[in-house]
Design an enzyme around this catalytic site. Sequence first.
Site, PDB file in Angstrom:
ATOM      1  N   ARG A  78       0.860  -1.187   0.000  1.00 42.52           N
ATOM      2  CA  ARG A  78       0.000   0.000   0.000  1.00 42.52           C
ATOM      3  C   ARG A  78       0.894   1.235   0.000  1.00 42.52           C
ATOM      4  O   ARG A  78       1.652   1.460   0.938  1.00 42.52           O
ATOM      5  CB  ARG A  78      -0.892  -0.036   1.240  1.00 42.52           C
ATOM      6  CG  ARG A  78      -1.926   1.060   1.316  1.00 42.52           C
ATOM      7  CD  ARG A  78      -2.975   0.731   2.396  1.00 42.52           C
ATOM      8  NE  ARG A  78      -3.900   1.839   2.556  1.00 42.52           N
ATOM      9  CZ  ARG A  78      -3.947   2.644   3.622  1.00 42.52           C
ATOM     10  NH1 ARG A  78      -3.127   2.446   4.641  1.00 42.52           N
ATOM     11  NH2 ARG A  78      -4.819   3.621   3.673  1.00 42.52           N
ATOM     12  N   GLN A  86       3.488   1.451   2.961  1.00 39.22           N
ATOM     13  CA  GLN A  86       3.156   0.428   3.968  1.00 39.22           C
ATOM     14  C   GLN A  86       3.566  -0.953   3.482  1.00 39.22           C
ATOM     15  O   GLN A  86       3.389  -1.298   2.317  1.00 39.22           O
ATOM     16  CB  GLN A  86       1.654   0.461   4.252  1.00 39.22           C
ATOM     17  CG  GLN A  86       1.218  -0.520   5.342  1.00 39.22           C
ATOM     18  CD  GLN A  86      -0.242  -0.330   5.740  1.00 39.22           C
ATOM     19  OE1 GLN A  86      -0.766   0.783   5.677  1.00 39.22           O
ATOM     20  NE2 GLN A  86      -0.902  -1.387   6.155  1.00 39.22           N
ATOM     21  N   PHE A 136       4.367   1.243   8.537  1.00 35.97           N
ATOM     22  CA  PHE A 136       4.446   2.217   7.453  1.00 35.97           C
ATOM     23  C   PHE A 136       5.545   3.229   7.754  1.00 35.97           C
ATOM     24  O   PHE A 136       5.938   3.422   8.902  1.00 35.97           O
ATOM     25  CB  PHE A 136       3.103   2.915   7.191  1.00 35.97           C
ATOM     26  CG  PHE A 136       2.550   3.694   8.353  1.00 35.97           C
ATOM     27  CD1 PHE A 136       2.770   5.057   8.485  1.00 35.97           C
ATOM     28  CD2 PHE A 136       1.771   3.060   9.325  1.00 35.97           C
ATOM     29  CE1 PHE A 136       2.249   5.773   9.551  1.00 35.97           C
ATOM     30  CE2 PHE A 136       1.238   3.770  10.394  1.00 35.97           C
ATOM     31  CZ  PHE A 136       1.482   5.134  10.505  1.00 35.97           C
ATOM     32  N   LEU A 145      -2.540  10.912  12.805  1.00 36.70           N
ATOM     33  CA  LEU A 145      -2.318   9.535  13.265  1.00 36.70           C
ATOM     34  C   LEU A 145      -1.788   9.467  14.695  1.00 36.70           C
ATOM     35  O   LEU A 145      -1.696   8.389  15.273  1.00 36.70           O
ATOM     36  CB  LEU A 145      -1.331   8.819  12.333  1.00 36.70           C
ATOM     37  CG  LEU A 145      -1.751   8.725  10.867  1.00 36.70           C
ATOM     38  CD1 LEU A 145      -0.672   8.023  10.057  1.00 36.70           C
ATOM     39  CD2 LEU A 145      -3.090   8.019  10.710  1.00 36.70           C
TER      40      LEU A 145
END
Length: 191
Positions: A78, A86, A136, A145
């Site tokens: 990803r 990621q 990640f 986050l």
Amino acid sequence: GGSANDQNDPELEKITNTVYFEVSIGGRSAGKIVIGLFGEAVPRTVENFKSLCIGDKSMKMADGKSMQLCYKNTIFHRIIPSFMIQGGDFQHGNGTGGASIYGRTFADENFKLKHVAPFYLSMANAGPNTNGSQFFITTTRTSWLNGKHCVFGKVLDGEDIVKQIERCGQSSGQPRQECKIIDCGEITGSK
């Protein structure tokens, strides 16, 4: 940047271990990403990641087979430009799998460290206390986050390789080229 609240306490960023990813992009070697791990702030999280880089543990699966817990030959599944890359799903390679050295998942250790800049290393998860092996590396400041993902390291060398991997991504997260960890391990002593 400016105020003190957009950086971490340097004490928390004390590097206790250094690991590396040797990366290929589209089948061609791209070089090495070197990562420093913050083992004083988050020792359990760092121990897990370090072990997965070394590949010294395995886990008994439900079918009785043994799965090696290691990042070698895994992909960055990803990749979202201006956000993060990621990887770490050595089980399925698509974001649905992986495991930690403590069992399938382990608890969030703490959120002392924040995603204050690009090139920070943090645990991917599926909600609170679901850390496994997926991680990640940020390519921008991702303050939204903070308090949700456990930051435990940062890139010391190979930022350009992180950027090359980032360029293989798109907004859907689906990589346009295979970006793979072809080798990994811990860097010890003066190597």
